[in-house]
Enzyme design. Structure first.
Site, PDB file in Angstrom:
ATOM      1  N   HIS A  18      33.390  47.528  44.995  1.00 30.54           N
ATOM      2  CA  HIS A  18      32.632  46.266  45.028  1.00 30.54           C
ATOM      3  C   HIS A  18      31.178  46.442  44.563  1.00 30.54           C
ATOM      4  CE1 HIS A  18      35.413  43.370  47.130  1.00 30.54           C
ATOM      5  NE2 HIS A  18      36.029  44.503  47.374  1.00 30.54           N
ATOM      6  N   GLY A 103      50.801  43.767  37.989  1.00 32.38           N
ATOM      7  CA  GLY A 103      50.404  43.203  39.274  1.00 32.38           C
ATOM      8  C   GLY A 103      50.256  44.239  40.379  1.00 32.38           C
ATOM      9  N   SER A 107      45.768  47.323  36.534  1.00 35.67           N
ATOM     10  CA  SER A 107      45.185  46.610  35.404  1.00 35.67           C
ATOM     11  C   SER A 107      46.061  46.608  34.148  1.00 35.67           C
ATOM     12  CB  SER A 107      43.785  47.136  35.092  1.00 35.67           C
ATOM     13  OG  SER A 107      43.052  46.072  34.547  1.00 35.67           O
ATOM     14  N   SER A 109      46.846  43.915  32.920  1.00 36.50           N
ATOM     15  CA  SER A 109      46.267  42.821  32.121  1.00 36.50           C
ATOM     16  C   SER A 109      45.260  43.379  31.112  1.00 36.50           C
ATOM     17  CB  SER A 109      45.616  41.763  33.024  1.00 36.50           C
ATOM     18  OG  SER A 109      44.639  42.330  33.857  1.00 36.50           O
ATOM     19  N   GLU A 141      40.050  37.349  29.137  1.00 32.32           N
ATOM     20  CA  GLU A 141      40.633  37.207  30.488  1.00 32.32           C
ATOM     21  C   GLU A 141      39.873  36.157  31.304  1.00 32.32           C
ATOM     22  OE1 GLU A 141      42.148  40.727  32.212  1.00 32.32           O
ATOM     23  OE2 GLU A 141      42.268  39.907  34.237  1.00 32.32           O
ATOM     24  N   ASP A 153      37.773  47.288  33.964  1.00 34.96           N
ATOM     25  CA  ASP A 153      39.170  47.459  33.552  1.00 34.96           C
ATOM     26  C   ASP A 153      39.265  47.715  32.049  1.00 34.96           C
ATOM     27  OD1 ASP A 153      39.429  46.702  36.139  1.00 34.96           O
ATOM     28  OD2 ASP A 153      40.477  44.813  35.754  1.00 34.96           O
ATOM     29  N   TYR A 202      36.588  37.524  49.424  1.00 40.03           N
ATOM     30  CA  TYR A 202      35.828  38.075  48.300  1.00 40.03           C
ATOM     31  C   TYR A 202      34.481  37.359  48.175  1.00 40.03           C
ATOM     32  CZ  TYR A 202      35.025  39.946  43.642  1.00 40.03           C
ATOM     33  OH  TYR A 202      34.498  40.602  42.556  1.00 40.03           O
TER      34      TYR A 202
END
Ligand code: ADP
Ligand code: MG
Length: 359
Positions: A18, A103, A107, A109, A141, A153, A202
């Site tokens: 984070h 998922g 990553s 994606s 994205e 990512d 978050y």
């Protein structure tokens, strides 16, 4: 038209939890699982996409690209942002094949985006600075698919290097690769519990970090030290949240020094410290993740383990002696099932090459 290909890997966050929205630093690694794209130019302005994991063909016109609420939005989005940025992309066909579970927080994606982008540079024969390419993939994205994500990512998938970690400074947006000993592996174990992240926790964590920075009078928690934080007056909960971020940044800096000395054991201890801070300060762990970290940490040949990514579910990563990785994986899966009744899935990974290294 001849076929060309590209490969883009998944990634795992090693330290620096984070820290991205606090303008901090993070260490990650590309892994040796990823997505291969193979394709060629078409002269009719059509885009034709298939994936070995998914039935059917997705078609679109390069002149009118819009999101379809499909897996193909990732490659279509990348095509659109490259085109909008002035790069000479036209019609093409591409097939994707993957060794990366979608998922699972590894990553896939970004691997899909980066494999597409690099494929397009090869099909249409243009050059683009790697960091710009990573940023355009993130833009696809964020804006085309509609998922907010940081730059880690795409940077990891692109800049990854065998037996190296990737260091990203989220404020300066600079990237470096840092050598890792080659006899260590990464054991990533998914808890089987999906991210419970609907945005609530978050956003709350983010707001608490921003509040702490404001109280400290710094632009972002990147600018605070543990000593400064300890001396400051602020609500205890906000202080604990900030302690995680400030601690993570300090652990990343310390880890870089340990890597320079080749001290993997010390690196592993920082990973375990990171997880303890997730439990006690940031409260982004779960019982399942704690069980995995505890079981992994008790195995011979494990240097350290922590949750990886956002938390609130998802996966852990353990830094392990490569020679023992199979034994450790089996022990962690069995121990986790026995302790929680959940089936965890272990991925045995090496620190692998990113898309740039896959000529
Ligand atoms: P993660 O990036 O952690 O794997 P995301 O939800 O961000 O998870 O991305 C997963 C999505 O990426 C899938 O739902 C799918 O749309 C797309 N995707 C991933 N791998 C493939 C693949 N091999 N073929 C087609 N689409 C894929
Ligand atoms: Mg993703």
């Amino acid at each position: 038209m001849p076929f060309v290909s590209s490969f883009a890997p998944g990634r795992v966050e090693l330290l620096g939890n984070h820290t991205d929205y606090n303008q901090g630093v993070v260490l990650s690694a590309a892994i040796d699982l990823g997505i291969t794209a193979r394709g060629r130019r078409r002269e009719d302005g059509r885009i034709v996409l298939t994936s070995d994991g998914i039935a059917g063909v997705v078609e679109a016109g390069v002149a009118d690209l819009a999101a379809k609420d499909s897996w193909a939005d990732y490659p279509l989005g990348v095509t659109k942002v490259l085109k909008d940025a002035g790069y000479p992309v036209g019609g093409f066909e591409a097939e994707f094949s993957s060794t990366l579970p979608p998922g699972a927080g590894l990553s896939s994606s970004a691997a899909l985006e980066v494999s597409t982008a690099v494929l397009l540079t090869r099909i249409f024969d243009f050059a683009i600075a790697p960091l710009d390419l990573a940023k355009l993939c993130r833009k696809a994205e964020n804006e085309f698919v509609g998922v907010s994500c940081g730059l880690l990512d795409q940077v990891s998938s692109l800049f990854g290097k065998k037996d190296h970690a990737i260091y990203l400074d989220c404020r300066a947006e600079t990237v470096a690769t840092i050598p890792f000993p080659h006899d260590v592996g990464l054991l990533i174990v998914h808890s089987g519990v999906k991210h419970a992240l609907t945005g609530g926790e978050y956003n709350e964590r983010r707001d608490q970090c921003f509040e702490a920075a404001k109280i400290l009078g710094v632009p972002a928690l990147r600018d605070a030290t543990s000593a400064q934080l300890a001396a400051a007056a602020m609500p205890p909960l906000v202080k604990r949240r900030a302690a995680h971020i400030v601690g993570e940044n300090e652990r990343v800096f310390a880890a870089v020094d340990f890597l320079k000395q080749g001290d993997v054991a010390a690196f592993g201890r920082l990973m375990s410290d990171s997880h303890r801070s997730s439990i006690g300060n940031f409260e982004n762990s779960t019982g399942e993740l704690d069980a995995l970290v505890e079981i992994a940490g008790g195995q011979p040949g494990v240097y350290g383990a922590r949750l990886t990514g956002g938390g609130f579910g998802g996966a852990i990563v353990a830094l392990v002696d490569l020679a023992a990785i199979d034994t450790i994986a089996q022990a962690v899966e069995a121990g986790y099932l026995q302790k929680t009744g959940n089936k965890g899935t272990a991925y045995r990974c090496l620190l692998g090459d990113g898309a740039l290294m896959h000529g």
